[in-house]
Design a protein around this motif. Sequence first.
Motif, PDB file in Angstrom:
ATOM      1  N   TYR A   1      65.722  47.834  30.514  1.00 50.22           N
ATOM      2  CA  TYR A   1      64.671  46.810  30.457  1.00 50.22           C
ATOM      3  C   TYR A   1      63.480  47.148  31.358  1.00 50.22           C
ATOM      4  O   TYR A   1      62.368  46.713  31.096  1.00 50.22           O
TER       5      TYR A   1
ATOM      6  N   HIS B   1      80.897  50.271  29.948  1.00 47.83           N
ATOM      7  CA  HIS B   1      80.087  49.169  29.430  1.00 47.83           C
ATOM      8  C   HIS B   1      80.130  49.199  27.905  1.00 47.83           C
ATOM      9  O   HIS B   1      80.148  50.280  27.305  1.00 47.83           O
TER      10      HIS B   1
ATOM     11  N   GLU C   1      83.483  41.246  30.035  1.00 45.90           N
ATOM     12  CA  GLU C   1      82.236  41.030  29.287  1.00 45.90           C
ATOM     13  C   GLU C   1      82.523  40.962  27.789  1.00 45.90           C
ATOM     14  O   GLU C   1      82.500  42.001  27.101  1.00 45.90           O
TER      15      GLU C   1
ATOM     16  N   ALA D   1      79.242  37.662  23.584  1.00 46.18           N
ATOM     17  CA  ALA D   1      78.447  36.795  24.475  1.00 46.18           C
ATOM     18  C   ALA D   1      77.296  37.546  25.142  1.00 46.18           C
ATOM     19  O   ALA D   1      76.497  36.949  25.842  1.00 46.18           O
TER      20      ALA D   1
ATOM     21  N   GLY E   1      77.858  38.375  30.437  1.00 50.20           N
ATOM     22  CA  GLY E   1      77.612  37.980  29.048  1.00 50.20           C
ATOM     23  C   GLY E   1      76.785  36.708  29.048  1.00 50.20           C
ATOM     24  O   GLY E   1      77.325  35.609  29.122  1.00 50.20           O
TER      25      GLY E   1
ATOM     26  N   LEU F   1      78.172  40.037  36.446  1.00 52.73           N
ATOM     27  CA  LEU F   1      77.421  41.227  36.047  1.00 52.73           C
ATOM     28  C   LEU F   1      76.330  40.687  35.114  1.00 52.73           C
ATOM     29  O   LEU F   1      76.630  40.168  34.035  1.00 52.73           O
TER      30      LEU F   1
HETATM   31  P1  PGA Z   1      73.427  40.014  29.402  1.00 58.37           P
HETATM   32  O1  PGA Z   1      74.118  41.420  29.648  1.00 58.37           O
HETATM   33  O2  PGA Z   1      73.470  39.260  30.714  1.00 58.37           O
HETATM   34  O3  PGA Z   1      72.066  40.324  28.947  1.00 58.37           O
HETATM   35  O4  PGA Z   1      74.257  39.298  28.363  1.00 58.37           O
HETATM   36  C1  PGA Z   1      75.264  41.541  30.432  1.00 58.37           C
HETATM   37  C2  PGA Z   1      75.758  42.958  30.379  1.00 58.37           C
HETATM   38  O5  PGA Z   1      75.754  43.558  29.296  1.00 58.37           O
HETATM   39  O6  PGA Z   1      76.153  43.522  31.411  1.00 58.37           O
END
Ligand code: PGA
Length: 247
Positions: free
Chosen positions: A10, A91, A161, A165, A208, A228
């Motif tokens: 990002y 991930h 995760e 979500a 998530g 996370l």
């Molecule tokens: P998100 O991503 O907070 O944009 O859902 C979390 C992640 O993939 O670690």
Amino acid sequence: MLIVANWKAYVETMEKAKRLLSVAKRLSMAGHHEIVIAPSAPHLGYLAGGNRTSVEFAAQDVSQTLGGAATGEVTAGLLADLGVSYVIVGHSERRAAGETDAIVLEKTRHALAHGLIPILCIGERERDAEAAYITHLRTQLSSVLSVLSQKERMRMVIAYEPIWAIGKSAAESITSADLTEMVLYIRKILGEFLPGKGNLKVRILYGGSVESANARTLAASSGIDGFLIGHASVDAASFGAIAKAVS
Ligand code: PGA
């Protein structure tokens, strides 16, 4: 709480990276949480080198190789030398690019061997009525934990995760009741590998669509040790609001 900001891809300018880091430093100095930033590899090199702040750094990924003739790879040794503390392994966005449980295990072992703390991501694509997702999580966890020593297991951080979500909004994220159930389940599996109190050393994060609107509720009684955070971590106001919400 252990709050990990996964910047993914990002953040594309150094200016924004520095701005987000200064917000993280302020939050970290407030002393309520352990704040960890996971920038892209080039930004990690710039920001983590000579880090003297209370903010810690994570790599978003680590190489499966140990170095040498491996063009484009970022090895565990290189990250350790930079002063990086954590590395995200497995991930779902890396798994979607072809990373198998065996590769995740190899990366985890390289990280541990270099003194890095692996943040092992696990999570189901969808929730089926037959609860096959539960077996899926067990496989993801045990394919790594079964090979590690007791000491190594205790150094792990697990990030639950659920893929369904990720990258949505607080309203579409997991409910606190479902998260509580999943944390209990993950603790139960951890207990099989680390009987007694040992498994309590392993921190469980949730990721998530954590946003300021759901952070407090999710943290309140679910038994998680932190978050996370993806998209909300690259918006300074949102990230700050999440940290405040769970203080
Ligand atoms: P998100 O991503 O907070 O944009 O859902 C979390 C992640 O993939 O670690």
